[in-house]
Design a protein around this motif. Structure first.
Motif, PDB file in Angstrom:
ATOM      1  N   VAL A  92      -1.779  -4.642   1.266  1.00 40.16           N
ATOM      2  CA  VAL A  92      -0.953  -3.648   1.946  1.00 40.16           C
ATOM      3  C   VAL A  92      -1.427  -3.435   3.382  1.00 40.16           C
ATOM      4  CG1 VAL A  92      -0.401  -1.185   1.995  1.00 40.16           C
ATOM      5  CG2 VAL A  92      -0.144  -2.456  -0.124  1.00 40.16           C
ATOM      6  N   PHE A 105       4.095   0.120   0.073  1.00 40.71           N
ATOM      7  CA  PHE A 105       2.762   0.713   0.157  1.00 40.71           C
ATOM      8  C   PHE A 105       2.637   2.022  -0.621  1.00 40.71           C
ATOM      9  CE2 PHE A 105       4.864   2.303   4.094  1.00 40.71           C
ATOM     10  CZ  PHE A 105       4.683   3.674   3.942  1.00 40.71           C
ATOM     11  N   THR A 108       1.134   1.276  -4.096  1.00 43.14           N
ATOM     12  CA  THR A 108      -0.317   1.081  -4.063  1.00 43.14           C
ATOM     13  C   THR A 108      -1.023   2.424  -3.949  1.00 43.14           C
ATOM     14  OG1 THR A 108      -0.147  -1.127  -3.096  1.00 43.14           O
ATOM     15  CG2 THR A 108      -2.211   0.050  -2.751  1.00 43.14           C
TER      16      THR A 108
END
Length: 440
Positions: A92, A105, A108
């Protein structure tokens, strides 16, 4: 690094598989874990993580191995989980990605927050502080021009904010999500709904819905909004008073609108989409679309808002889904999103929340079906996924998919939840964690 200590020393979650079924499920789980680890070590074109995302990448694989570590079923799983999590963060940080929960992102960051404090300790402050800042800036844009759904849009950002509570930045993000949903909402005679315009559709979708549609799937439509609003209403944190007020104001109308879309013949299931010029079509038995996902979303909202009438509707829809013959289910593979393991897991969630024996039977049936559909020697531990061809999304093909949403790691997580007494907190990313206790 902290030691991985199970958080559910006493759990109300009940394993539903035992005896030979449990043994077969555990063997499949271990085989999937071994196969994914081998793929990752090989660094081949079919390596386990194609990106850092939650849906198909290393963030999702970190969730699998963290759950395996908590269960104690696979040795060394904690270290592997950390490897995948670190890989996700690195990907990311170095490869441009979207902000979406499932593909970008934010997913994550969700995994980081979910696993912090029991898989690892953050010694240098809040690792997701910059993500909160980016989302606050993004969500401050008005009017909102993007998706509103769980997978790519506003509801997914809300899922992330819920995971981050009670941090002030998470409350601010959640308020902004609700503001954007409020300004996008259409108030109709049937209730409150959200429209997906043609600019947000892929080419193959435009062929079927050239004017856009009102989506009835949990993954991409109004039920996902309902599930999120129900989760907000379920909180008793005084700091969320304003958020609860906004959520409840939308929730009543959204549930009314959704229930108004049921066919006049209540024996028929919800269609995938409605709108002017759209001929309603039957949907598969799945999380992403159809009765099963709608039942889970509606039951969660009923519990969160304490609405017994909604709970009765949710249970009726759930039992209708449980009675659906397998040959009419549309289920062809095993993934969480629209496969047999996903159906088993959602029925398991419904059973755990209600104690309904019909739903217990349905969950066990679909897990048995999952194990029967396994093809040893093929794909990832015998669980191929039926997925769109990247070159021709309207066409599908069998692929070896390790990912959590449609691939083998999601199958393993669902089977794990069916064989242990550990409540599957990982499924909060799917908005299917139903608050306990009947609505009053």
């Amino acid at each position: 690094m902290s030691s991985l200590i199970p958080r559910f020393l006493q759990s109300s979650w009940t394993p539903i598989l035992d005896g030979e079924s449990k043994a077969l499920a555990e063997e499949a789980i271990r085989a999937i874990a071994h196969a994914i680890r081998n793929l990752s070590a090989s660094k081949s074109p079919h390596a386990a993580a194609v990106d850092g995302s939650l849906a198909v990448g290393s963030a999702g694989l970190a969730m699998l191995y963290a759950a395996l570590a908590e269960s104690g079923l696979v040795d060394g799983a904690e270290e592997i989980a950390l490897e995948f999590l670190n890989e996700s963060v690195e990907m990311v940080a170095t490869v441009r990605s979207s902000a979406s929960l499932y593909g970008g992102f934010t997913g994550t960051a969700w995994a980081m927050d979910h696993l912090e404090g029991w898989l690892f300790d953050a010694d240098d402050g809040d690792p997701n502080e910059s993500v909160d800042e980016a989302l606050r800036e993004l969500l401050s844009r008005s009017p909102w021009r993007g998706d509103y759904d769980v997978v790519n849009g506003l509801v997914g950002f809300g899922v992330y904010a819920l995971e981050r509570l009670p941090r002030p930045s998470a409350i601010e993000c959640l308020d902004l999500v609700l503001d954007r949903l409020e300004e996008m909402a259409e108030h109709t005679a049937q209730g409150v709904t959200w429209f997906t315009g043609p600019k947000l559709l892929f080419d193959h979708q435009l062929k079927e819905f050239p004017g856009g549609y009102y989506n009835l799937g949990l993954a991409h439509g109004v039920p996902g909004v309902i599930a999120l609003l129900g989760q907000v209403c379920a909180s008793d944190d005084e700091k969320l008073h304003a958020a609860r007020y906004k959520a409840r104001a939308l929730l009543d109308g959204a549930v009314a609108w959704l229930l108004a879309q049921q066919p006049a013949d209540r024996a028929q299931c919800f269609p995938s989409a409605v709108g002017p010029g759209i001929t309603p079509k039957s949907t598969r038995l799945a999380w992403g679309y159809g009765d099963l996902g709608i039942a889970v979303a509606l039951l969660g909202a009923a519990r969160g808002a304490r609405e017994p009438a909604w709970e009765q509707e949710a249970m009726m829809i759930a039992r209708r889904a449980a009675a659906r013959p397998v040959e009419k289910s549309g289920v062809v593979d095993c993934g969480l999103c629209r496969g047999a393991a996903g159906a088993g897991h959602l029925f398991n969630r419904l059973f755990q929340a209600s104690g309904d024996e019909m739903l217990w039977d349905a969950a066990r049936f679909w897990f048995a079906r999952t194990l029967e559909m396994r093809k040893p020697g093929e794909a990832v531990a015998g669980f191929p996924a039926w997925m769109p061809d990247p070159e021709r999304p309207e066409d599908k093909r069998w692929v070896a998919e390790p990912g959590i949403l449609e691939g083998a790691s999601g199958v393993a997580l669902a089977l794990l939840a069916a064989t242990t007494d550990i409540e599957p907190e990982w499924d909060r990313m799917m908005l299917v964690s139903i608050p306990g206790g009947k609505s009053r």
